[in-house]
Design a protein around this motif. Structure first.
Motif, PDB file in Angstrom:
ATOM      1  N   GLU A  68      21.421  17.923  29.842  1.00 41.20           N
ATOM      2  CA  GLU A  68      21.370  19.385  29.704  1.00 41.20           C
ATOM      3  C   GLU A  68      20.197  19.830  28.832  1.00 41.20           C
ATOM      4  O   GLU A  68      19.502  20.799  29.134  1.00 41.20           O
ATOM      5  CB  GLU A  68      22.693  19.852  29.104  1.00 41.20           C
ATOM      6  N   HIS A  69      19.992  19.137  27.702  1.00 46.56           N
ATOM      7  CA  HIS A  69      18.863  19.442  26.807  1.00 46.56           C
ATOM      8  C   HIS A  69      17.967  18.208  26.755  1.00 46.56           C
ATOM      9  O   HIS A  69      17.753  17.609  25.718  1.00 46.56           O
ATOM     10  CB  HIS A  69      19.387  19.818  25.422  1.00 46.56           C
ATOM     11  N   ASP A  72      13.248  19.357  28.774  1.00 46.15           N
ATOM     12  CA  ASP A  72      13.636  20.694  28.319  1.00 46.15           C
ATOM     13  C   ASP A  72      13.147  20.933  26.887  1.00 46.15           C
ATOM     14  O   ASP A  72      12.678  22.028  26.559  1.00 46.15           O
ATOM     15  CB  ASP A  72      15.149  20.856  28.399  1.00 46.15           C
ATOM     16  N   GLN A  73      13.247  19.904  26.051  1.00 47.91           N
ATOM     17  CA  GLN A  73      12.799  20.049  24.655  1.00 47.91           C
ATOM     18  C   GLN A  73      11.297  20.284  24.565  1.00 47.91           C
ATOM     19  O   GLN A  73      10.819  20.882  23.590  1.00 47.91           O
ATOM     20  CB  GLN A  73      13.173  18.798  23.860  1.00 47.91           C
ATOM     21  N   HIS A 110      14.832  23.009  19.770  1.00 46.23           N
ATOM     22  CA  HIS A 110      15.700  23.773  18.877  1.00 46.23           C
ATOM     23  C   HIS A 110      15.490  23.409  17.413  1.00 46.23           C
ATOM     24  O   HIS A 110      15.674  24.249  16.535  1.00 46.23           O
ATOM     25  CB  HIS A 110      17.175  23.530  19.240  1.00 46.23           C
ATOM     26  N   ARG A 124      22.758  16.911  24.582  1.00 44.11           N
ATOM     27  CA  ARG A 124      23.806  17.798  25.078  1.00 44.11           C
ATOM     28  C   ARG A 124      24.711  18.125  23.906  1.00 44.11           C
ATOM     29  O   ARG A 124      24.926  17.284  23.026  1.00 44.11           O
ATOM     30  CB  ARG A 124      24.598  17.122  26.197  1.00 44.11           C
TER      31      ARG A 124
END
Length: 273
Positions: free
Chosen positions: A18-19, A23-24, A29, A240
């Motif tokens: 998911e992450h 995506d990172q 984050h 995730r």
């Protein structure tokens, strides 16, 4: 991100969470920057005695070749890194992971004042290793200092001496709080990881809970049932958001991560010899 365990497709590690690290590269984050688009690299172990590398100055989210090979490579040990430059050039030789022989190395963070102390640090690299320094980053210099101080024989001591060397040279040049690092390194079996900064405020680093426990906690997550029982992850950010799945490495610590579990110990810089 580092993975060790049963051989698994790289796309399952890089693209499907998911992450994911992909995506990172766009939406970090916890990192120092939200976007990490100054290149990427993966290193993996296959049938040869040395790891293979695939690196590019393209953003990880926009490299079609990475997507192509990720669906064809199956490996028991993967290193993957997305880069946000701290001042050195965006070029392939500056992308992580770095390789020397059977060893891989990747680093998040920076050596503050690197421009001022670079020459002295480079002169401390063993002359037999010096010709193999390919890029211009502080991360690669830290790797070659660790090799100089015996990474092959005792990674904990070698990295301790490399960091001690950097801090000593920085003090001599009036540079405060020079080291900021999370590091992962391997020779193809065990992964050694380090979390340390001179000021004691280090960037994030997590390791995964044992797979058997994860299956108990989250039986609905299909991926956990496809991972081997010895699978281990080390990540800068959780892949995730799952309660109990991730454990933060303590400040100023080092660890061995492998099938036998996690041996976490305190990390201190050492005076180089």
């Amino acid at each position: 991100m580092a993975y060790s365990g049963e051989p698994i497709l790289v796309e399952d590690l890089l693209f499907k969470p998911e992450h994911s690290l992909i995506d990172q590269s766009l939406h970090s984050h916890l990192g120092a920057t939200t976007t990490n688009g100054d290149g990427f690299g993966i290193g993996w172990y296959g049938i040869g005695s040395e790891p293979a590398l695939f690196k590019s100055i393209d953003p990880a989210w926009n490299n079609h070749n990475l997507r192509e090979i990720a669906g064809q490579i199956r490996t028991p040990l993967l290193f993957a890194h997305v880069r946000a430059s701290t001042g050195t050039q965006v070029q392939r030789s500056n992308c992580h992971p770095f390789r020397h022989g059977e060893w891989l190395w990747m680093h998040n963070g920076e050596i503050l004042g690197f421009r001022e102390i670079k020459r002295e640090l480079m002169m401390a690299v063993d002359p037999s290793l010096y010709p193999d320094v390919a890029g211009t980053t502080d991360s690669e210099v830290l790797f070659f200092l660790a090799l100089t101080f015996g990474l092959r024989d005792d990674p904990f001591t070698a990295v301790g001496r490399a960091v001690g060397m950097v801090e000593k040279v920085a003090r001599d040049h009036g540079v405060d709080d020079p080291v900021q690092m999370t590091v992962a390194t391997t020779a193809g079996d065990t992964i050694w990881v380090f979390r340390y900064s001179t000021e004691g405020r280090t960037r994030s680093l997590f390791y995964s809970t044992e797979v058997a426990k994860l299956r108990e906690l989250h039986p609905e997550v299909e991926m956990f049932h496809r991972l081997g029982i010895d699978a281990r992850f080390v990540v800068s950010e959780p892949l995730r958001d799952l309660p109990g799945a991730w454990n933060e490495m303590p400040e100023s610590s080092a660890a061995v991560v492998g099938p036998a579990g996690n041996d976490i110990r305190r990390f201190r810089p050492l005076e180089p010899v």
